[in-house]
Design a protein around this motif. Structure first.
Motif, PDB file in Angstrom:
ATOM      1  N   ILE A 112       6.382   5.102   9.893  1.00 40.07           N
ATOM      2  CA  ILE A 112       5.057   5.616  10.241  1.00 40.07           C
ATOM      3  C   ILE A 112       5.168   6.956  10.981  1.00 40.07           C
ATOM      4  O   ILE A 112       4.473   7.919  10.657  1.00 40.07           O
ATOM      5  CB  ILE A 112       4.287   4.569  11.086  1.00 40.07           C
ATOM      6  N   VAL A 163       6.370   9.715   8.716  1.00 39.36           N
ATOM      7  CA  VAL A 163       5.312  10.179   7.815  1.00 39.36           C
ATOM      8  C   VAL A 163       4.417  11.196   8.521  1.00 39.36           C
ATOM      9  O   VAL A 163       4.043  12.231   7.958  1.00 39.36           O
ATOM     10  CB  VAL A 163       4.479   8.982   7.281  1.00 39.36           C
ATOM     11  N   SER A 179       3.582  13.386   2.064  1.00 34.27           N
ATOM     12  CA  SER A 179       3.695  12.381   3.131  1.00 34.27           C
ATOM     13  C   SER A 179       3.132  11.048   2.653  1.00 34.27           C
ATOM     14  O   SER A 179       3.673   9.988   2.963  1.00 34.27           O
ATOM     15  CB  SER A 179       2.909  12.805   4.367  1.00 34.27           C
ATOM     16  N   TYR A 180       2.041  11.131   1.900  1.00 31.38           N
ATOM     17  CA  TYR A 180       1.400   9.922   1.390  1.00 31.38           C
ATOM     18  C   TYR A 180       2.345   9.162   0.447  1.00 31.38           C
ATOM     19  O   TYR A 180       2.496   7.950   0.522  1.00 31.38           O
ATOM     20  CB  TYR A 180       0.101  10.296   0.676  1.00 31.38           C
ATOM     21  N   LYS A 181       3.013   9.956  -0.418  1.00 31.60           N
ATOM     22  CA  LYS A 181       3.978   9.335  -1.346  1.00 31.60           C
ATOM     23  C   LYS A 181       5.081   8.627  -0.564  1.00 31.60           C
ATOM     24  O   LYS A 181       5.520   7.529  -0.899  1.00 31.60           O
ATOM     25  CB  LYS A 181       4.611  10.424  -2.243  1.00 31.60           C
ATOM     26  N   LEU A 191       4.831   7.474   2.447  1.00 33.49           N
ATOM     27  CA  LEU A 191       4.265   6.296   3.111  1.00 33.49           C
ATOM     28  C   LEU A 191       4.208   5.099   2.166  1.00 33.49           C
ATOM     29  O   LEU A 191       4.565   3.979   2.526  1.00 33.49           O
ATOM     30  CB  LEU A 191       2.856   6.605   3.650  1.00 33.49           C
ATOM     31  N   ILE A 192       3.754   5.364   0.939  1.00 33.51           N
ATOM     32  CA  ILE A 192       3.632   4.264  -0.034  1.00 33.51           C
ATOM     33  C   ILE A 192       5.016   3.693  -0.349  1.00 33.51           C
ATOM     34  O   ILE A 192       5.229   2.470  -0.320  1.00 33.51           O
ATOM     35  CB  ILE A 192       2.942   4.760  -1.334  1.00 33.51           C
ATOM     36  N   GLY A 206       6.292   1.877   2.593  1.00 35.58           N
ATOM     37  CA  GLY A 206       5.568   0.612   2.753  1.00 35.58           C
ATOM     38  C   GLY A 206       6.121  -0.462   1.832  1.00 35.58           C
ATOM     39  O   GLY A 206       6.334  -1.612   2.242  1.00 35.58           O
ATOM     40  N   LEU A 261       0.781  -0.098  -8.406  1.00 36.60           N
ATOM     41  CA  LEU A 261       1.415   1.148  -7.932  1.00 36.60           C
ATOM     42  C   LEU A 261       1.900   2.010  -9.087  1.00 36.60           C
ATOM     43  O   LEU A 261       1.843   3.236  -9.044  1.00 36.60           O
ATOM     44  CB  LEU A 261       2.614   0.810  -7.026  1.00 36.60           C
ATOM     45  N   LEU A 292      -0.501  -1.677  -2.295  1.00 36.76           N
ATOM     46  CA  LEU A 292       0.439  -1.888  -1.191  1.00 36.76           C
ATOM     47  C   LEU A 292      -0.041  -3.044  -0.316  1.00 36.76           C
ATOM     48  O   LEU A 292       0.753  -3.881   0.132  1.00 36.76           O
ATOM     49  CB  LEU A 292       0.556  -0.596  -0.360  1.00 36.76           C
ATOM     50  N   ASP A 344       1.827  -6.558   0.628  1.00 37.01           N
ATOM     51  CA  ASP A 344       1.928  -7.002   2.028  1.00 37.01           C
ATOM     52  C   ASP A 344       1.417  -8.433   2.181  1.00 37.01           C
ATOM     53  O   ASP A 344       2.058  -9.284   2.790  1.00 37.01           O
ATOM     54  CB  ASP A 344       1.067  -6.092   2.933  1.00 37.01           C
ATOM     55  N   VAL A 361       0.072   0.699   8.736  1.00 32.92           N
ATOM     56  CA  VAL A 361       0.456   1.501   7.574  1.00 32.92           C
ATOM     57  C   VAL A 361      -0.776   1.859   6.742  1.00 32.92           C
ATOM     58  O   VAL A 361      -0.948   3.004   6.313  1.00 32.92           O
ATOM     59  CB  VAL A 361       1.514   0.747   6.707  1.00 32.92           C
ATOM     60  N   LEU A 372      -2.883   4.542   8.492  1.00 31.77           N
ATOM     61  CA  LEU A 372      -2.285   5.873   8.345  1.00 31.77           C
ATOM     62  C   LEU A 372      -2.480   6.389   6.919  1.00 31.77           C
ATOM     63  O   LEU A 372      -2.815   7.560   6.707  1.00 31.77           O
ATOM     64  CB  LEU A 372      -0.788   5.829   8.708  1.00 31.77           C
ATOM     65  N   GLY A 373      -2.298   5.474   5.941  1.00 29.02           N
ATOM     66  CA  GLY A 373      -2.496   5.855   4.537  1.00 29.02           C
ATOM     67  C   GLY A 373      -3.922   6.316   4.289  1.00 29.02           C
ATOM     68  O   GLY A 373      -4.158   7.337   3.632  1.00 29.02           O
ATOM     69  N   LEU A 433      -4.488   9.705   5.779  1.00 30.05           N
ATOM     70  CA  LEU A 433      -3.872  10.751   4.943  1.00 30.05           C
ATOM     71  C   LEU A 433      -4.719  11.024   3.695  1.00 30.05           C
ATOM     72  O   LEU A 433      -4.853  12.165   3.257  1.00 30.05           O
ATOM     73  CB  LEU A 433      -2.461  10.335   4.526  1.00 30.05           C
ATOM     74  N   ILE A 448      -6.100  14.420   2.241  1.00 30.05           N
ATOM     75  CA  ILE A 448      -5.787  14.859   0.871  1.00 30.05           C
ATOM     76  C   ILE A 448      -7.075  15.246   0.150  1.00 30.05           C
ATOM     77  O   ILE A 448      -7.160  16.277  -0.519  1.00 30.05           O
ATOM     78  CB  ILE A 448      -5.043  13.741   0.091  1.00 30.05           C
TER      79      ILE A 448
END
Lengths: 466, 114
Positions: A126, A129, A141-143, A145-146, A149, B17, B30, B34, B86, B89-90, B93, B97
């Motif tokens: 985290i 990222v 950064s998103y890529k 993160l995924i 994850g 994905l 994701l 999880d 997570v 944060l995603g 982001l 984007i």
């Protein structure tokens, strides 16, 4: 003392939110305190633990300081100390993330608990990222993160399977138990995927080029400290806890990683991307040697890793600074000869050119592989080196000798020039006297392969009390 | 049974994905992975007709086999918190984007990687 290595940066991370103006000083303070604590202590004599909440192992969470974790945590903190003295512009607004990353990296290395290592790895992902998103590098950064994850989920799955099979999450306790071959296969495969993303193992390294080339801070942090922490854990898990089981898969993937990384690096036209892929290839060499499982192979793996992270820090520091200050890098070293010399020394060290540290580790790796009757690894390493020579010489020619563009000379902060040239000198010193690193890596390798001492050291507290 | 449900859900997540072009759907995939892992952890500690792992006088037919293992439940709580972190944060982001590229479609991101 062991818990301070994690607690100090964590406390300062919170305080840095309250006192933003002092955040930079806090980062420096945390790294320096940790380095001083470690240097004053010196290599531990055996295994020392801190049982959190006085829960005796195998129950509860314990932090373990042995020769392996000591060397790894020292390297990580030294790099953070260098990052902390870089000009504020380079790490602006990211000091809290850096403090949290330092906390997570230290915790990840020191923990003796599998689930706790998952928690620290996720915190590391985290924070990494957020650092990778510097300069609006959001998509890359998103890529990351995924992928991080998904890797985290697999790491957790591996941890859960280990718990189901062994009934324990304590690394030392699991190391003393005999797991069935089926359980070992499942667990090691899942750990390979879980660690593979951060360890830049093929085919899970798709994030590297975008993240490393997105800004000047991410490669400095991720390519050195985080890489060292993750590759330490690869050795600890596959070497100490699982006794070398599952290392065949790791070995094959590592060989592919070397060739894929070098080939991709050769094709790049972006300086940071080129050396991002070079990092991938070097990680492949380190993992291939770790998967060999012998003490000398693991020693050389970490010796090579030490050389690589020093060289990479120099390269990313110089390249990262120049790339955001000049429109065109052609002939840029005519204006910055000190940075140019440091960059050239580091890049030639990468290919294993005599006179620099990389030569010592590469030649020893090849000779050790021959001794182990493995002819594939030397062939792959040599082929990779040939490709490496291609792009290293190409970049050096371009940066030193191409026609200079009429751009005004940018004043480089003294700290950047000083750190880069000092690291270049270290690379020469290590060539002349490899024991500078080998003394530490030998102790590290011995601690990693000596499962019995590790397990006894951690679990003896259950009998003897606190 | 729960194991196969969990494995299937992980498969669904990975399929999402790999095939979805919308970045938000990646985040959902994701989340599915999880959740699948969390279900597996909870199932690991499940005991049919089990009791809370707290010994009191009222249990006349006390048996260790009846106790539910509390560790997987504690683990899953932590894993959920991390998962939410997570995802948060995603999502943040994704907002950035969308602001920068006015799209969250993978097709529109070609060439974004410097």
């Amino acid at each position: 003392m062991i818990s301070l290595l994690v607690a100090t940066p964590l406390l300062l991370a919170f305080l840095s939110i309250l006192w933003k103006k002092q955040a930079e000083v806090m980062l420096f303070f945390a790294a320096v305190v940790n380095v001083l604590l470690l240097l004053v202590k010196g290599f531990p004599n055996g295994v020392e633990i801190h049982a959190m909440g006085s829960w005796k192992p195998p129950f509860g969470i314990n932090l373990v300081l042995d020769n392996a974790s000591f060397y790894a945590v020292l390297v990580v903190n030294l790099f953070f100390m260098m990052i902390s003295i870089l000009p504020g512009k380079m790490k602006k607004s990211y000091t809290t993330s850096l403090l949290l990353l330092l906390t997570a990296a230290n915790g990840f290395i020191l923990t003796g608990d599998l689930f706790n290592s998952f928690v620290f790895m996720e915190i590391m992902t985290i924070t990494a990222v957020t650092i990778a998103s510097k300069r609006d590098n959001f998509y890359n950064s998103y890529k990351y993160l995924i992928l991080g994850g998904v890797a985290g989920s697999f790491y957790l799955l591996a941890t859960v399977f280990t718990y189901a099979a062994a009934g324990s999450l304590n690394m030392a306790h699991v190391a003393t138990l005999t797991l069935s071959s089926g359980a070992l296969l499942a667990v090691t495969t899942l750990y390979t995927v879980g660690l593979g993303v951060e360890a830049k193992l093929f085919p899970l390294n798709g994030w590297v080029s975008g993240v490393y080339s997105g800004n000047e801070l991410a490669p400095l942090v991720l390519g050195t400290s985080v890489t060292f922490a993750i590759l330490y854990m690869v050795g600890r898990l596959f070497g100490t806890v699982f006794h070398g089981n599952g290392s065949e898969t790791l070995y094959v993937l590592a060989l592919i990683t070397i060739l894929a990384g070098e080939t991709a690096a050769l094709r790049q036209t972006n300086l940071l991307k080129t050396f991002a892929y070079s990092s991938v290839a070097q990680a492949g060499i380190v993992i291939a040697m770790i998967s060999k499982g012998t003490e000398e192979a693991i020693n050389l793996a970490y010796f090579h890793l030490s050389n690589d992270v020093v060289a990479k820090f120099t390269i990313f520091l110089v390249a990262g600074y120049l790339i955001y200050n000049y429109k065109d890098l052609d002939g840029v070293f005519k204006k910055h000869k000190v940075l140019g010399v440091a960059f050239s020394v580091a890049s030639f060290s990468l290919i294993g050119f005599p006179l620099f540290a990389g030569f010592q580790s590469k030649i020893r790796i090849i000779m050790e592989a021959f001794l182990l009757k493995d002819y594939l690894l030397p062939a792959v390493v040599l082929l990779g080196t040939i490709i490496e020579i291609g792009y290293v010489i190409r970049w050096n020619m371009r940066l030193w000798f191409d026609e200079e563009k009429e751009e005004e000379k940018v004043k480089v902060p003294f700290v950047i020039g000083f750190i880069s040239i000092m690291l270049a000198i270290i690379l020469v010193v290590v060539f002349l006297n490899p024991n500078v690193f080998l003394e530490g890596t030998q102790k590290m390798a011995k601690a990693i392969v000596d499962t019995k001492s590790y397990a006894q050291g951690v679990l003896s507290i259950a009998k003897g009390g606190m | 049974m729960v194991f196969w449900i969990s494995v299937s859900l992980i498969g669904v997540g990975i399929y999402g994905l790999l095939t979805q072009k919308n970045l938000f759907k990646h985040l959902i995939s994701l989340s599915i992975i999880d959740t699948a892992v969390n279900i597996l952890i909870v199932a690991l500690g499940y005991v049919d007709g089990g009791e809370a792992p707290i010994y009191t006088e009222k249990f006349s037919n006390f048996s260790l086999n009846n106790f539910v293992d509390p560790l997987p439940q504690a683990l899953v709580l932590t894993a959920i918190v991390i998962g939410v972190g997570v995802l948060a944060l995603g999502a943040s982001l994704l907002v950035r984007i969308e602001e920068k590229h006015t799209s969250i479609d993978v097709e529109d991101m070609k060439g974004v990687e410097k």
